[in-house]
Design a protein around this motif. Structure first.
Motif, PDB file in Angstrom:
ATOM      1  N   THR A  36       0.841  -1.201   0.000  1.00  0.00           N
ATOM      2  CA  THR A  36       0.000   0.000   0.000  1.00  0.00           C
ATOM      3  C   THR A  36       0.877   1.254   0.000  1.00  0.00           C
ATOM      4  OG1 THR A  36      -0.111  -0.021   2.430  1.00  0.00           O
ATOM      5  CG2 THR A  36      -1.888  -1.133   1.231  1.00  0.00           C
ATOM      6  N   THR A  37       0.340   2.309  -0.550  1.00  0.00           N
ATOM      7  CA  THR A  37       1.010   3.612  -0.525  1.00  0.00           C
ATOM      8  C   THR A  37       0.120   4.590   0.222  1.00  0.00           C
ATOM      9  OG1 THR A  37       0.031   4.189  -2.656  1.00  0.00           O
ATOM     10  CG2 THR A  37       2.223   3.218  -2.691  1.00  0.00           C
ATOM     11  N   PRO A  38       0.694   5.467   1.014  1.00  0.00           N
ATOM     12  CA  PRO A  38      -0.131   6.418   1.765  1.00  0.00           C
ATOM     13  C   PRO A  38      -0.851   7.381   0.844  1.00  0.00           C
ATOM     14  CG  PRO A  38       2.196   7.003   1.928  1.00  0.00           C
ATOM     15  CD  PRO A  38       2.142   5.659   1.253  1.00  0.00           C
ATOM     16  N   SER A  39      -1.983   7.861   1.283  1.00  0.00           N
ATOM     17  CA  SER A  39      -2.741   8.830   0.504  1.00  0.00           C
ATOM     18  C   SER A  39      -1.955  10.141   0.445  1.00  0.00           C
ATOM     19  CB  SER A  39      -4.108   9.080   1.138  1.00  0.00           C
ATOM     20  OG  SER A  39      -4.858   7.879   1.215  1.00  0.00           O
ATOM     21  N   PRO A  40      -2.013  10.846  -0.681  1.00  0.00           N
ATOM     22  CA  PRO A  40      -1.291  12.123  -0.775  1.00  0.00           C
ATOM     23  C   PRO A  40      -1.841  13.134   0.214  1.00  0.00           C
ATOM     24  CG  PRO A  40      -2.791  11.837  -2.626  1.00  0.00           C
ATOM     25  CD  PRO A  40      -2.767  10.527  -1.901  1.00  0.00           C
ATOM     26  N   GLU A  41      -0.932  13.922   0.777  1.00  0.00           N
ATOM     27  CA  GLU A  41      -1.328  14.949   1.725  1.00  0.00           C
ATOM     28  C   GLU A  41      -1.216  16.326   1.070  1.00  0.00           C
ATOM     29  OE1 GLU A  41       0.997  14.629   5.216  1.00  0.00           O
ATOM     30  OE2 GLU A  41       0.336  12.595   5.717  1.00  0.00           O
ATOM     31  N   GLU A  42      -2.156  17.174   1.385  1.00  0.00           N
ATOM     32  CA  GLU A  42      -2.137  18.518   0.828  1.00  0.00           C
ATOM     33  C   GLU A  42      -0.983  19.318   1.422  1.00  0.00           C
ATOM     34  OE1 GLU A  42      -5.035  22.436   0.356  1.00  0.00           O
ATOM     35  OE2 GLU A  42      -5.756  20.630   1.354  1.00  0.00           O
ATOM     36  N   GLY A  43      -0.193  19.922   0.547  1.00  0.00           N
ATOM     37  CA  GLY A  43       0.929  20.723   1.011  1.00  0.00           C
ATOM     38  C   GLY A  43       0.515  22.153   1.293  1.00  0.00           C
ATOM     39  N   THR A  44       1.508  22.963   1.595  1.00  0.00           N
ATOM     40  CA  THR A  44       1.251  24.369   1.875  1.00  0.00           C
ATOM     41  C   THR A  44       0.925  25.112   0.577  1.00  0.00           C
ATOM     42  OG1 THR A  44       2.816  24.296   3.708  1.00  0.00           O
ATOM     43  CG2 THR A  44       2.193  26.475   2.870  1.00  0.00           C
ATOM     44  N   PRO A  45      -0.197  25.813   0.503  1.00  0.00           N
ATOM     45  CA  PRO A  45      -0.515  26.562  -0.725  1.00  0.00           C
ATOM     46  C   PRO A  45       0.530  27.636  -0.991  1.00  0.00           C
ATOM     47  CG  PRO A  45      -2.446  26.378   0.714  1.00  0.00           C
ATOM     48  CD  PRO A  45      -1.256  25.936   1.516  1.00  0.00           C
ATOM     49  N   ARG A  46       0.878  27.808  -2.255  1.00  0.00           N
ATOM     50  CA  ARG A  46       1.822  28.844  -2.650  1.00  0.00           C
ATOM     51  C   ARG A  46       1.044  29.894  -3.431  1.00  0.00           C
ATOM     52  NH1 ARG A  46       6.841  24.927  -4.652  1.00  0.00           N
ATOM     53  NH2 ARG A  46       7.087  23.822  -2.686  1.00  0.00           N
ATOM     54  N   GLU A  47       0.686  30.942  -2.737  1.00  0.00           N
ATOM     55  CA  GLU A  47      -0.231  31.921  -3.311  1.00  0.00           C
ATOM     56  C   GLU A  47       0.447  32.839  -4.323  1.00  0.00           C
ATOM     57  OE1 GLU A  47      -3.346  31.830  -2.888  1.00  0.00           O
ATOM     58  OE2 GLU A  47      -3.475  30.397  -1.243  1.00  0.00           O
ATOM     59  N   HIS A  48      -0.292  33.150  -5.381  1.00  0.00           N
ATOM     60  CA  HIS A  48       0.106  34.128  -6.382  1.00  0.00           C
ATOM     61  C   HIS A  48      -1.065  35.085  -6.591  1.00  0.00           C
ATOM     62  CE1 HIS A  48       2.665  30.635  -7.078  1.00  0.00           C
ATOM     63  NE2 HIS A  48       3.524  31.417  -7.712  1.00  0.00           N
ATOM     64  N   ASP A  49      -0.786  36.218  -7.175  1.00  0.00           N
ATOM     65  CA  ASP A  49      -1.834  37.218  -7.391  1.00  0.00           C
ATOM     66  C   ASP A  49      -2.590  37.010  -8.694  1.00  0.00           C
ATOM     67  OD1 ASP A  49      -1.222  38.464  -4.999  1.00  0.00           O
ATOM     68  OD2 ASP A  49       0.277  39.770  -5.929  1.00  0.00           O
ATOM     69  N   ASP A  50      -2.169  36.023  -9.502  1.00  0.00           N
ATOM     70  CA  ASP A  50      -2.848  35.756 -10.770  1.00  0.00           C
ATOM     71  C   ASP A  50      -2.523  34.330 -11.187  1.00  0.00           C
ATOM     72  OD1 ASP A  50      -4.289  36.168 -13.143  1.00  0.00           O
ATOM     73  OD2 ASP A  50      -3.559  38.227 -13.318  1.00  0.00           O
ATOM     74  N   TRP A  51      -2.932  33.973 -12.386  1.00  0.00           N
ATOM     75  CA  TRP A  51      -2.706  32.615 -12.864  1.00  0.00           C
ATOM     76  C   TRP A  51      -1.234  32.238 -12.819  1.00  0.00           C
ATOM     77  CZ3 TRP A  51      -5.702  33.468 -18.075  1.00  0.00           C
ATOM     78  CH2 TRP A  51      -7.062  33.604 -17.795  1.00  0.00           C
ATOM     79  N   VAL A  52      -0.956  30.987 -12.451  1.00  0.00           N
ATOM     80  CA  VAL A  52       0.402  30.441 -12.536  1.00  0.00           C
ATOM     81  C   VAL A  52       0.535  29.798 -13.919  1.00  0.00           C
ATOM     82  CG1 VAL A  52       2.075  28.822 -11.573  1.00  0.00           C
ATOM     83  CG2 VAL A  52       0.502  30.055 -10.063  1.00  0.00           C
ATOM     84  N   SER A  53       1.434  30.316 -14.725  1.00  0.00           N
ATOM     85  CA  SER A  53       1.534  29.890 -16.126  1.00  0.00           C
ATOM     86  C   SER A  53       2.609  28.849 -16.376  1.00  0.00           C
ATOM     87  CB  SER A  53       1.818  31.105 -17.012  1.00  0.00           C
ATOM     88  OG  SER A  53       3.034  31.723 -16.621  1.00  0.00           O
ATOM     89  N   SER A  54       3.631  28.796 -15.502  1.00  0.00           N
ATOM     90  CA  SER A  54       4.762  27.914 -15.785  1.00  0.00           C
ATOM     91  C   SER A  54       5.537  27.616 -14.513  1.00  0.00           C
ATOM     92  CB  SER A  54       5.687  28.549 -16.827  1.00  0.00           C
ATOM     93  OG  SER A  54       6.002  29.882 -16.457  1.00  0.00           O
ATOM     94  N   ILE A  55       6.244  26.477 -14.536  1.00  0.00           N
ATOM     95  CA  ILE A  55       7.023  26.023 -13.381  1.00  0.00           C
ATOM     96  C   ILE A  55       8.351  25.458 -13.870  1.00  0.00           C
ATOM     97  CG2 ILE A  55       7.129  24.427 -11.424  1.00  0.00           C
ATOM     98  CD1 ILE A  55       4.095  24.433 -11.353  1.00  0.00           C
ATOM     99  N   GLY A  56       9.425  25.768 -13.155  1.00  0.00           N
ATOM    100  CA  GLY A  56      10.727  25.179 -13.417  1.00  0.00           C
ATOM    101  C   GLY A  56      11.386  24.833 -12.093  1.00  0.00           C
ATOM    102  N   HIS A  57      12.531  24.151 -12.144  1.00  0.00           N
ATOM    103  CA  HIS A  57      13.223  23.815 -10.893  1.00  0.00           C
ATOM    104  C   HIS A  57      14.713  23.656 -11.139  1.00  0.00           C
ATOM    105  CE1 HIS A  57      14.138  19.521 -11.674  1.00  0.00           C
ATOM    106  NE2 HIS A  57      13.062  19.581 -12.443  1.00  0.00           N
TER     107      HIS A  57
END
Length: 263
Positions: free
Chosen positions: A38-59
């Motif tokens: 079994t795998t644990p159910s995903p847990e909700e992380g800390t929201p990362r707030e923005h003032d408008d739509w998030v269009s892209s992500i990199g790392h």
């Protein structure tokens, strides 16, 4: 573990005897029992707030995350904490990329204001330098960075442009009288090192195949492969000519395999 009996998951609240009774099986019946981890159910992380739509992500390799938003701000996050807010574009951010230079971590963002920004960051992911790429005449929709740190941008003006990833391209001449600022740093305007023309509509997707070749996807229904060194288009494929079973992702894989066979 989770148990599977005759192809059906046994619920945690059920017993094998209860399952047999529900399926009208007696204790003499032969059943097939399997188990899976079994795998644990995903847990909700800390929201990362923005003032408008998030269009892209990199790392970056260290796990730090860069987000681009329609509010015109690129944000650096680490462990759910906002580390740095990189302002600068005068319009919505459409794409971001993260990479490394000889001076450390760097990032770039494409904007609807027809420009792109290149940020140099220090070890604390704080802003050290800023360059503003100018030359596109419409919204910059896509970005990709090569293994050597060469940036490629795609725009609604139907062109691709190459940029020095460390922001070291020669400034415009004469030097601009007004220099834009972000977090106290002056933005030096830089020109692209090359411009590719050939698409008949917006360039919306980019990917580097290797150190010298980049693929572009466009609203004109074509994929084009460009030789960055020769500054030429070496191949164009129309979506209307895709094989019946082939998705755009399959096509990219086929192009790579065909290129490898020719080498």
């Amino acid at each position: 573990f989770k148990f599977i009996v005759n192809g059906e998951f046994l619920q945690d609240s059920d017993s094998l005897a209860g399952f047999l009774q529900e399926k009208e099986l007696d204790t003499e019946s032969v059943v097939e029992v399997e188990y899976v981890e079994t795998t644990p159910s995903p847990e909700e992380g800390t929201p990362r707030e923005h003032d408008d739509w998030v269009s892209s992500i990199g790392h970056w390799a260290d796990g730090s995350v860069l987000t681009g938003s329609y509010d015109g701000i690129a944000r650096v996050w680490n462990q759910d904490q906002l580390v740095t807010a990189l302002s600068g574009p005068g319009g919505a951010i459409k794409a971001v990329v993260c990479y490394s230079t000889a001076r450390g971590s760097a990032a770039a963002a494409a904007s609807k204001d027809h420009t792109m920004r290149i940020w140099q960051l220090n070890e604390e992911m704080e802003l050290e330098g800023l360059a503003m790429g100018v030359g596109h005449t419409a919204s910059v929709e896509a970005l990709a960075v090569s293994p050597d740190g060469l940036l490629c941008s795609g725009s609604w003006d139907h062109t691709l442009r190459l940029w020095d990833g460390d922001g070291a391209a020669a400034p415009l001449k004469p030097a601009p009288k007004k220099k834009r600022k972000a977090q106290g740093e002056q933005a030096v305007e830089v020109e692209s090192t090359a411009t590719f023309e050939g698409h008949n509509d917006a360039v919306c997707a980019l990917a580097w195949i290797d150190r010298a070749s980049v693929i572009s996807g466009s609203w004109d229904h074509t994929l084009r492969t460009w030789d960055a060194s020769a500054e030429t288009c070496v191949r164009a494929v129309s979506y209307t000519h895709l094989r019946a079973h082939e998705t755009p992702e399959h096509l990219v894989c086929r192009l790579l395999l065909e290129k490898k066979k020719k080498q």
